[in-house]
Design a protein around this motif. Structure first.
Motif, PDB file in Angstrom:
ATOM      1  N   ARG A 133       0.898  -1.308   0.045  1.00  0.00           N
ATOM      2  CA  ARG A 133       0.191  -0.108  -0.105  1.00  0.00           C
ATOM      3  C   ARG A 133       0.955   1.243  -0.106  1.00  0.00           C
ATOM      4  NH1 ARG A 133      -3.903   2.859  -2.146  1.00  0.00           N
ATOM      5  NH2 ARG A 133      -4.872   4.331  -0.638  1.00  0.00           N
ATOM      6  N   ILE A 134       1.958   1.247   0.843  1.00  0.00           N
ATOM      7  CA  ILE A 134       2.813   2.425   0.871  1.00  0.00           C
ATOM      8  C   ILE A 134       3.430   2.522  -0.674  1.00  0.00           C
ATOM      9  CG2 ILE A 134       5.190   3.126   1.687  1.00  0.00           C
ATOM     10  CD1 ILE A 134       2.854   3.646   3.587  1.00  0.00           C
ATOM     11  N   CYS A 135       3.903   1.671  -1.224  1.00  0.00           N
ATOM     12  CA  CYS A 135       4.424   1.584  -2.512  1.00  0.00           C
ATOM     13  C   CYS A 135       3.491   2.172  -3.359  1.00  0.00           C
ATOM     14  CB  CYS A 135       4.925   0.162  -2.985  1.00  0.00           C
ATOM     15  SG  CYS A 135       6.459  -0.524  -2.041  1.00  0.00           S
ATOM     16  N   ALA A 136       2.344   1.797  -3.375  1.00  0.00           N
ATOM     17  CA  ALA A 136       1.312   2.270  -4.340  1.00  0.00           C
ATOM     18  C   ALA A 136       1.137   3.538  -4.086  1.00  0.00           C
ATOM     19  CB  ALA A 136      -0.083   1.325  -4.090  1.00  0.00           C
ATOM     20  N   LEU A 137       1.056   4.196  -2.878  1.00  0.00           N
ATOM     21  CA  LEU A 137       0.714   5.571  -2.676  1.00  0.00           C
ATOM     22  C   LEU A 137       1.691   6.473  -3.183  1.00  0.00           C
ATOM     23  CD1 LEU A 137      -0.752   5.130   0.921  1.00  0.00           C
ATOM     24  CD2 LEU A 137      -1.994   5.906  -1.024  1.00  0.00           C
ATOM     25  N   LEU A 138       3.179   5.752  -2.978  1.00  0.00           N
ATOM     26  CA  LEU A 138       4.319   6.619  -3.394  1.00  0.00           C
ATOM     27  C   LEU A 138       4.236   6.544  -5.013  1.00  0.00           C
ATOM     28  CD1 LEU A 138       7.386   5.244  -1.062  1.00  0.00           C
ATOM     29  CD2 LEU A 138       6.332   7.538  -1.008  1.00  0.00           C
ATOM     30  N   ASP A 139       4.055   5.766  -5.739  1.00  0.00           N
ATOM     31  CA  ASP A 139       4.303   5.416  -7.063  1.00  0.00           C
ATOM     32  C   ASP A 139       2.745   6.446  -7.737  1.00  0.00           C
ATOM     33  OD1 ASP A 139       5.932   3.599  -6.988  1.00  0.00           O
ATOM     34  OD2 ASP A 139       4.714   1.917  -7.548  1.00  0.00           O
ATOM     35  N   GLU A 140       1.838   6.566  -6.934  1.00  0.00           N
ATOM     36  CA  GLU A 140       0.783   7.368  -7.291  1.00  0.00           C
ATOM     37  C   GLU A 140       0.987   8.898  -7.018  1.00  0.00           C
ATOM     38  OE1 GLU A 140      -2.424   5.464  -5.748  1.00  0.00           O
ATOM     39  OE2 GLU A 140      -2.360   3.749  -6.799  1.00  0.00           O
ATOM     40  N   LYS A 141       2.177   9.083  -6.203  1.00  0.00           N
ATOM     41  CA  LYS A 141       2.126  10.504  -5.713  1.00  0.00           C
ATOM     42  C   LYS A 141       0.656  10.951  -5.125  1.00  0.00           C
ATOM     43  CE  LYS A 141       4.986  10.901  -9.936  1.00  0.00           C
ATOM     44  NZ  LYS A 141       5.062  11.639 -11.012  1.00  0.00           N
ATOM     45  N   ASP A 142       0.328  10.291  -4.311  1.00  0.00           N
ATOM     46  CA  ASP A 142      -0.857  10.319  -3.525  1.00  0.00           C
ATOM     47  C   ASP A 142      -0.360  10.856  -2.233  1.00  0.00           C
ATOM     48  OD1 ASP A 142      -3.195  10.513  -2.278  1.00  0.00           O
ATOM     49  OD2 ASP A 142      -4.100   8.571  -2.551  1.00  0.00           O
ATOM     50  N   PHE A 143      -0.179  12.326  -2.141  1.00  0.00           N
ATOM     51  CA  PHE A 143       0.304  12.958  -0.921  1.00  0.00           C
ATOM     52  C   PHE A 143      -0.613  12.928   0.370  1.00  0.00           C
ATOM     53  CE2 PHE A 143       1.957  15.439  -4.602  1.00  0.00           C
ATOM     54  CZ  PHE A 143       3.136  14.939  -4.601  1.00  0.00           C
ATOM     55  N   GLN A 144      -1.977  13.146  -0.011  1.00  0.00           N
ATOM     56  CA  GLN A 144      -2.816  13.025   1.099  1.00  0.00           C
ATOM     57  C   GLN A 144      -3.108  11.662   1.686  1.00  0.00           C
ATOM     58  OE1 GLN A 144      -6.598  14.917  -0.071  1.00  0.00           O
ATOM     59  NE2 GLN A 144      -7.631  14.330   1.901  1.00  0.00           N
ATOM     60  N   GLY A 145      -3.077  10.636   0.607  1.00  0.00           N
ATOM     61  CA  GLY A 145      -3.273   9.356   1.217  1.00  0.00           C
ATOM     62  C   GLY A 145      -2.216   8.938   1.776  1.00  0.00           C
ATOM     63  N   LEU A 146      -0.941   9.419   1.455  1.00  0.00           N
ATOM     64  CA  LEU A 146       0.187   8.917   2.295  1.00  0.00           C
ATOM     65  C   LEU A 146       0.169   9.319   3.547  1.00  0.00           C
ATOM     66  CD1 LEU A 146       2.975   7.481   1.812  1.00  0.00           C
ATOM     67  CD2 LEU A 146       3.994   9.677   1.171  1.00  0.00           C
ATOM     68  N   ASP A 147      -0.185  10.635   3.707  1.00  0.00           N
ATOM     69  CA  ASP A 147      -0.200  11.219   5.057  1.00  0.00           C
ATOM     70  C   ASP A 147      -1.118  10.731   5.822  1.00  0.00           C
ATOM     71  OD1 ASP A 147       0.471  13.180   6.958  1.00  0.00           O
ATOM     72  OD2 ASP A 147      -1.220  14.611   6.208  1.00  0.00           O
ATOM     73  N   GLN A 148      -2.323  10.454   5.314  1.00  0.00           N
ATOM     74  CA  GLN A 148      -3.442   9.675   6.133  1.00  0.00           C
ATOM     75  C   GLN A 148      -3.137   8.106   6.459  1.00  0.00           C
ATOM     76  OE1 GLN A 148      -7.162   9.742   4.219  1.00  0.00           O
ATOM     77  NE2 GLN A 148      -8.150   8.359   5.630  1.00  0.00           N
ATOM     78  N   TYR A 149      -2.340   7.542   5.439  1.00  0.00           N
ATOM     79  CA  TYR A 149      -2.006   6.067   5.808  1.00  0.00           C
ATOM     80  C   TYR A 149      -0.899   5.968   6.734  1.00  0.00           C
ATOM     81  CZ  TYR A 149      -1.489   0.926   4.877  1.00  0.00           C
ATOM     82  OH  TYR A 149      -1.517  -0.189   4.944  1.00  0.00           O
ATOM     83  N   LEU A 150      -0.088   6.758   6.651  1.00  0.00           N
ATOM     84  CA  LEU A 150       1.007   6.681   7.569  1.00  0.00           C
ATOM     85  C   LEU A 150       0.724   7.329   9.110  1.00  0.00           C
ATOM     86  CD1 LEU A 150       4.131   8.159   5.641  1.00  0.00           C
ATOM     87  CD2 LEU A 150       3.863   5.808   6.556  1.00  0.00           C
ATOM     88  N   GLY A 151      -0.468   8.206   9.006  1.00  0.00           N
ATOM     89  CA  GLY A 151      -0.961   8.599  10.514  1.00  0.00           C
ATOM     90  C   GLY A 151      -1.516   7.407  11.099  1.00  0.00           C
ATOM     91  N   GLU A 152      -2.093   6.575  10.479  1.00  0.00           N
ATOM     92  CA  GLU A 152      -2.772   5.367  11.018  1.00  0.00           C
ATOM     93  C   GLU A 152      -1.659   4.185  11.164  1.00  0.00           C
ATOM     94  OE1 GLU A 152      -5.202   4.241   7.735  1.00  0.00           O
ATOM     95  OE2 GLU A 152      -6.774   6.056   8.197  1.00  0.00           O
ATOM     96  N   ASN A 153      -0.733   4.223  10.347  1.00  0.00           N
ATOM     97  CA  ASN A 153       0.487   3.101  10.582  1.00  0.00           C
ATOM     98  C   ASN A 153       1.711   3.765  10.328  1.00  0.00           C
ATOM     99  OD1 ASN A 153      -1.322   0.561   9.856  1.00  0.00           O
ATOM    100  ND2 ASN A 153      -1.860   2.116   8.228  1.00  0.00           N
ATOM    101  N   PRO A 154       2.253   4.446  11.391  1.00  0.00           N
ATOM    102  CA  PRO A 154       3.506   5.247  11.573  1.00  0.00           C
ATOM    103  C   PRO A 154       4.711   4.292  11.540  1.00  0.00           C
ATOM    104  CG  PRO A 154       2.497   5.284  13.797  1.00  0.00           C
ATOM    105  CD  PRO A 154       1.349   4.780  12.798  1.00  0.00           C
TER     106      PRO A 154
END
Length: 212
Positions: A4-25
């Motif tokens: 999931r992290i790889c996908a968010l990085l690949d997609e340059k989904d800044f908001q999604g990355l921030d949210q997902y890391l907030g849930e899984n630091p």
């Protein structure tokens, strides 16, 4: 979770990355592969530099993701402790990711860590002809005369050897690095592992090019 992290990085989904890391630091420090072919794991802050070099990200995009990772606890040194392993800073210095290198220095990266071949970030920035990074490292107190492990060479040696391998139209950066190092006080009399000093290596280029 890693996928999931790889996908968010690949997609340059800044908001999604921030949210997902907030849930899984904890994932801010979990190694990720370069791609589906090169599956060797490296810290996310290192991988961002790889992808700047490959052209997958602009530095602006990579910096936004780096800031998000750091805000969620990413280790600025990439959890690298052993000599010979590249930290995010040595990766940035060797992969032409200048703005990433400056950001990592600003955030307190270890500027003295020895990565591949035992070269510090100053060695790598000098080899690659990145004067902006060299200047910032010098100001931060990088060791001007540190000798790498593999070649027993200083950043000055790396810069002039890099110059010798650069294309004719790509020598400006290396020349600038040489000037910066010498003006900062780099010792030109130190020999490398083959016993060659800066002056001896200088014979391979036109002294007029350097204009010290």
């Amino acid at each position: 979770m890693q996928a999931r992290i790889c996908a968010l990085l690949d997609e340059k989904d800044f908001q999604g990355l921030d949210q997902y890391l907030g849930e899984n630091p904890g994932l801010a420090n979990q190694g990720i592969p370069f791609d589906n072919v090169n599956t060797t794991l490296a810290h996310p802050l290192h991988r961002l530099c790889d992808r700047v070099f490959s052209g997958a990200y602009t530095e602006v995009e990579a910096l936004r993701m780096a800031m998000i990772l750091v805000n969620h606890g990413a280790d600025i040194n990439g959890n690298v402790g052993e000599e010979g392993q590249d930290s995010p800073l040595t990766a940035a210095a060797s992969l032409h990711a200048d703005e990433m290198a400056l950001f990592y220095i600003e955030k307190g990266a270890d500027i003295h860590h020895k990565g591949c071949y035992g070269g510090t970030a100053l060695h790598w920035a000098s080899w690659c002809g990145r004067p902006v990074v060299v200047e910032r490292l010098v100001k931060a107190g990088a060791f001007l005369n540190a000798r790498c492990t593999q070649f027993k060479a200083t950043p000055l040696h790396w810069a002039i050897n890099g110059l010798g391998r650069a294309e004719k139209n790509g020598r400006t950066g290396h020349l600038s690095c040489l000037r910066l190092l010498i003006r900062a006080g780099a010792d030109t009399a130190i020999p490398d592992g083959e016993g060659k000093t800066f002056s001896e290596l200088l014979t391979s280029i036109d002294p007029g090019e350097l204009s010290l």
